[in-house]
Design a protein around this motif. Structure first.
Motif, mmCIF file in Angstrom:
data_model
loop_
_atom_site.group_PDB
_atom_site.id
_atom_site.type_symbol
_atom_site.label_atom_id
_atom_site.label_comp_id
_atom_site.label_asym_id
_atom_site.label_seq_id
_atom_site.Cartn_x
_atom_site.Cartn_y
_atom_site.Cartn_z
ATOM 1 N N ARG A 59 0.706 -1.330 0.055
ATOM 2 C CA ARG A 59 0.054 -0.066 0.094
ATOM 3 C C ARG A 59 0.825 1.225 -0.069
ATOM 4 N N VAL A 60 1.826 1.296 0.927
ATOM 5 C CA VAL A 60 2.804 2.380 0.893
ATOM 6 C C VAL A 60 3.567 2.631 -0.526
ATOM 7 N N PHE A 61 3.993 1.418 -0.926
ATOM 8 C CA PHE A 61 4.719 1.417 -2.239
ATOM 9 C C PHE A 61 3.865 1.949 -3.369
ATOM 10 N N GLY A 62 2.732 1.591 -3.398
ATOM 11 C CA GLY A 62 1.607 2.071 -4.204
ATOM 12 C C GLY A 62 1.648 3.599 -4.437
ATOM 13 N N ILE A 63 1.649 4.046 -3.110
ATOM 14 C CA ILE A 63 1.338 5.576 -3.203
ATOM 15 C C ILE A 63 2.683 6.285 -3.470
ATOM 16 N N CYS A 64 3.688 5.590 -3.015
ATOM 17 C CA CYS A 64 4.890 6.357 -3.240
ATOM 18 C C CYS A 64 5.381 6.231 -4.661
ATOM 19 N N LEU A 65 5.083 5.304 -5.258
ATOM 20 C CA LEU A 65 5.284 4.944 -6.735
ATOM 21 C C LEU A 65 4.486 6.028 -7.565
ATOM 22 N N ARG A 66 3.173 6.137 -7.354
ATOM 23 C CA ARG A 66 2.336 6.944 -8.165
ATOM 24 C C ARG A 66 2.620 8.517 -7.964
ATOM 25 N N MET A 67 3.172 8.600 -6.638
ATOM 26 C CA MET A 67 3.631 10.225 -6.322
ATOM 27 C C MET A 67 5.125 10.235 -7.000
ATOM 28 N N LEU A 68 5.689 9.469 -6.807
ATOM 29 C CA LEU A 68 7.194 9.922 -7.356
ATOM 30 C C LEU A 68 7.709 9.573 -8.610
ATOM 31 N N ARG A 69 6.874 8.698 -9.279
ATOM 32 C CA ARG A 69 7.048 8.014 -10.696
ATOM 33 C C ARG A 69 8.479 7.302 -11.156
ATOM 34 N N SER A 70 8.963 6.932 -9.899
ATOM 35 C CA SER A 70 10.236 6.265 -9.881
ATOM 36 C C SER A 70 10.204 5.052 -9.065
ATOM 37 N N ARG A 71 10.476 3.680 -9.692
ATOM 38 C CA ARG A 71 10.465 2.534 -8.757
ATOM 39 C C ARG A 71 11.455 2.740 -7.665
ATOM 40 N N ASP A 72 12.559 3.003 -7.994
ATOM 41 C CA ASP A 72 13.765 3.386 -6.895
ATOM 42 C C ASP A 72 13.477 4.122 -6.015
ATOM 43 N N SER B 267 -0.058 18.757 -10.313
ATOM 44 C CA SER B 267 0.808 19.796 -9.205
ATOM 45 C C SER B 267 0.840 18.375 -8.070
ATOM 46 N N ASP B 268 1.680 18.698 -7.323
ATOM 47 C CA ASP B 268 1.920 17.621 -6.191
ATOM 48 C C ASP B 268 0.673 17.610 -5.479
ATOM 49 N N ASP B 269 0.159 18.642 -5.066
ATOM 50 C CA ASP B 269 -1.155 18.684 -4.230
ATOM 51 C C ASP B 269 -2.250 17.663 -4.951
ATOM 52 N N PHE B 270 -2.469 18.159 -6.200
ATOM 53 C CA PHE B 270 -3.525 17.436 -6.887
ATOM 54 C C PHE B 270 -3.197 15.998 -7.131
ATOM 55 N N ARG B 271 -1.889 15.526 -7.451
ATOM 56 C CA ARG B 271 -1.482 14.053 -7.609
ATOM 57 C C ARG B 271 -1.786 13.379 -6.189
ATOM 58 N N ALA B 272 -1.374 14.105 -5.206
ATOM 59 C CA ALA B 272 -1.536 13.179 -3.777
ATOM 60 C C ALA B 272 -3.057 13.034 -3.655
ATOM 61 N N ALA B 273 -3.835 14.107 -4.121
ATOM 62 C CA ALA B 273 -5.241 13.998 -3.622
ATOM 63 C C ALA B 273 -5.965 12.797 -4.625
ATOM 64 N N VAL B 274 -5.548 12.834 -5.912
ATOM 65 C CA VAL B 274 -6.082 11.903 -6.795
ATOM 66 C C VAL B 274 -5.711 10.274 -6.642
ATOM 67 N N VAL B 275 -4.392 10.319 -6.122
ATOM 68 C CA VAL B 275 -3.723 9.037 -5.690
ATOM 69 C C VAL B 275 -4.271 8.489 -4.634
ATOM 70 N N LEU B 276 -4.626 9.139 -3.532
ATOM 71 C CA LEU B 276 -5.120 8.719 -2.414
ATOM 72 C C LEU B 276 -6.575 8.183 -2.559
ATOM 73 N N VAL B 277 -7.392 9.201 -3.345
ATOM 74 C CA VAL B 277 -8.933 8.832 -3.479
ATOM 75 C C VAL B 277 -9.121 7.860 -4.698
ATOM 76 N N ASP B 278 -8.486 8.084 -5.661
ATOM 77 C CA ASP B 278 -8.720 7.478 -6.823
ATOM 78 C C ASP B 278 -8.109 6.126 -7.146
ATOM 79 N N VAL B 279 -6.816 6.092 -6.593
ATOM 80 C CA VAL B 279 -5.841 4.954 -6.674
ATOM 81 C C VAL B 279 -5.965 4.060 -5.544
ATOM 82 N N GLN B 280 -6.016 4.787 -4.662
ATOM 83 C CA GLN B 280 -5.763 3.863 -3.076
ATOM 84 C C GLN B 280 -7.238 3.609 -2.703
#
Lengths: 189, 306
Positions: A32-45, A130-143
């Protein structure tokens, strides 16, 4: 989502010195944590680094966790904040190049990338938010978090989360080419 | 003209399916009558669907190898125990960084398992001379069985050697091997073990050659591995390092495979870019053999063959 009582029990056992509780806690939540980080940061590493930082932060503060908020909310909050830190650090660098990672990529991760039906267009579109928009859609729509939980995680009002999600989706759709030019709106009275 | 208020909340609620019933139907009708609102609703739905697809993407999951590294790194940062000094280390020269071909190792491991389990069964005999006389034949039978079953089906550990008697239907490898060999009553058993190792030297040489040629493994002393496995598994925690991770991994194997297995530690090996891994060979009651590669810190399984 794991049972809240299970999370609290594992935290308590970990604080008491039970290392198996540590392993269980990390395993239960790492994807779960990794999924959020991956969509937020767009890099697996970068996502793996952020995942590590998240759990280190969480476990260092484990003895201060008082169950006033759900563990999952706390987990998400730390995750998002860690991601924001990584993004800020990235922006401060002279170039946008991500740091070299010493570990060789796991072949299974590469296989996963190659086997899944990729939506590179969605990934690219997500990156333009933007980071704020991305965080919001990742939490709501992806997670799949509710707006209320996302608001707690992001520590903003529910209305703010709604607005960010709405506008983030609209921008995303625009990027994906699904939004036709808005027609004239018949609002005049 | 009827005034129309563009309400993102209503549009979002319709898109998310939280506005239903009569209110939902009314709102949907109003929105449908407004091209801009309809376009917004369409955008909300399409974007939401596209994002939801990311949640189940395979790339959003951590692999087992990544998980192992993650756990290790977290432990290091928190100052918790990480690497466990292990008694046996084998350096794997990973040829051209290809994935290891586990097939020949499966054969070798099955042979090891047969030899170890066979030796343990022999040691559990109460008779001295008879057992000693029977050792080479029994051990050879085990080894022969393992060699013949090259199609992936191993019928070694669970099948007592022919020509022996009073075989327990199942045997507890750990319990049997924790019995020290240095006692008067077991001197015959120790002798039997020594004889079995001597008789299987040739086989051990063949196995070692396979490991070197096909896997690029170097420095694997198969005879010592056999001797140490027969004499020391489960009996000396210190021999396996600060924490008996190998023993823990043996226990973990049964849990992981979901059935009781006879588990033998083949050894601990260093693999480039992976670090230290414990290799166990596990035989189920139906005779199938699986090899598990464990993270020695948490004893979680990071690879299994087949």
């Amino acid at each position: 989502m794991t049972d809240a009582a299970t999370d609290i029990a594992l935290i308590e056992r970990y604080v008491a010195g039970d290392m198996t509780a540590f392993d269980q806690l990390v395993r239960l939540h790492q994807d779960r944590v990794f999924g959020i980080c991956l969509r937020m940061l767009r890099s697996r590493d970068a996502a793996l680094d952020a995942t590590q930082d998240t759990f280190v932060t969480l476990l260092r503060k484990a003895d201060r966790y008082r169950a006033e908020a759900a563990f999952s909310t706390w987990l998400y909050r730390v995750t998002v904040n860690v991601c924001y830190d990584h993004l800020r650090r990235r922006q401060r660098r002279a170039t946008d190049q991500l740091p070299d990672h010493h570990d060789q990529p796991d072949p299974k991760a590469v296989e996963a990338l190659e086997s899944v039906e990729l939506r590179p267009d969605v990934e690219r579109a997500l990156a333009t938010l933007s980071d704020d928009f991305r965080a919001a859609v990742v939490l709501v729509d992806v997670q799949g978090l509710s707006l209320e939980t996302a608001a707690q995680v992001l520590e903003v009002p529910v209305g703010t989360v709604k607005s960010r999600v709405f506008r983030g989706r609209r921008q995303l759709a625009d990027q994906l080419g699904n939004l036709r030019p808005p027609p004239h709106h018949p609002t005049e009275t | 003209m009827i005034p129309h208020h563009h309400d993102p909340d209503v549009i979002m609620a319709l898109a998310d399916g939280t506005l239903t019933g009569d209110a939902g139907a009314t709102a949907a009708a109003e929105i449908a009558a407004c091209p801009r609102c309809a376009a917004d609703l369409d955008a909300q739905r399409r974007a939401g669907d596209a994002l939801a697809g990311l949640a189940v993407a395979a790339d959003a999951r951590i692999t087992e190898l990544e998980s192992m590294r993650l756990h290790r790194a977290i432990r290091q940062q928190l100052g918790h125990p990480t690497a466990v000094p292990v008694r046996q280390r084998r350096t794997v020269a990973a040829p051209n960084r290809r994935r290891l071909n586990w097939a020949p190792l499966t054969t070798a491991a099955a042979v090891f398992l047969a030899l170890v389990v066979g030796g343990t069964v022999i040691r559990s005999f109460s008779g001295g001379d008879d057992a000693a006389d029977g050792v080479p034949e029994a051990a050879a039978t085990f080894a022969g069985d393992a060699a013949e079953d090259s199609d992936g089906q191993r019928n070694t550990a669970a099948s007592p050697a022919s020509g022996t008697s009073s075989q327990p239907e199942t045997f507890q490898l750990n319990e049997a091997s924790t019995t020290p060999a240095a006692s008067g009553d077991t001197s015959g058993d120790a002798e039997a073990v020594a004889m079995s190792i001597a008789d299987l030297t040739e086989l051990a040489d063949q196995v070692e050659a396979d490991l070197v040629d096909q896997l690029g493994l170097t420095g694997v002393d198969t005879e010592s591995l056999l001797a140490s496995s027969l004499d020391e598994i489960g009996s000396d925690a210190d021999a396996f390092g600060e924490v008996s991770s190998e023993q823990d991994c043996m226990g973990t194997a049964s849990v992981y495979l979901g059935e009781p297995v006879e588990s033998v530690v083949l050894g601990s090996i260093e693999i480039e870019d992976l670090g230290t891994a414990v290799v166990t060979v596990n035989a189920a009651t139906d005779g199938t053999v699986r090899i598990l590669l464990h993270d020695p810190v948490a004893c979680t399984v990071i690879e299994e063959v087949p």
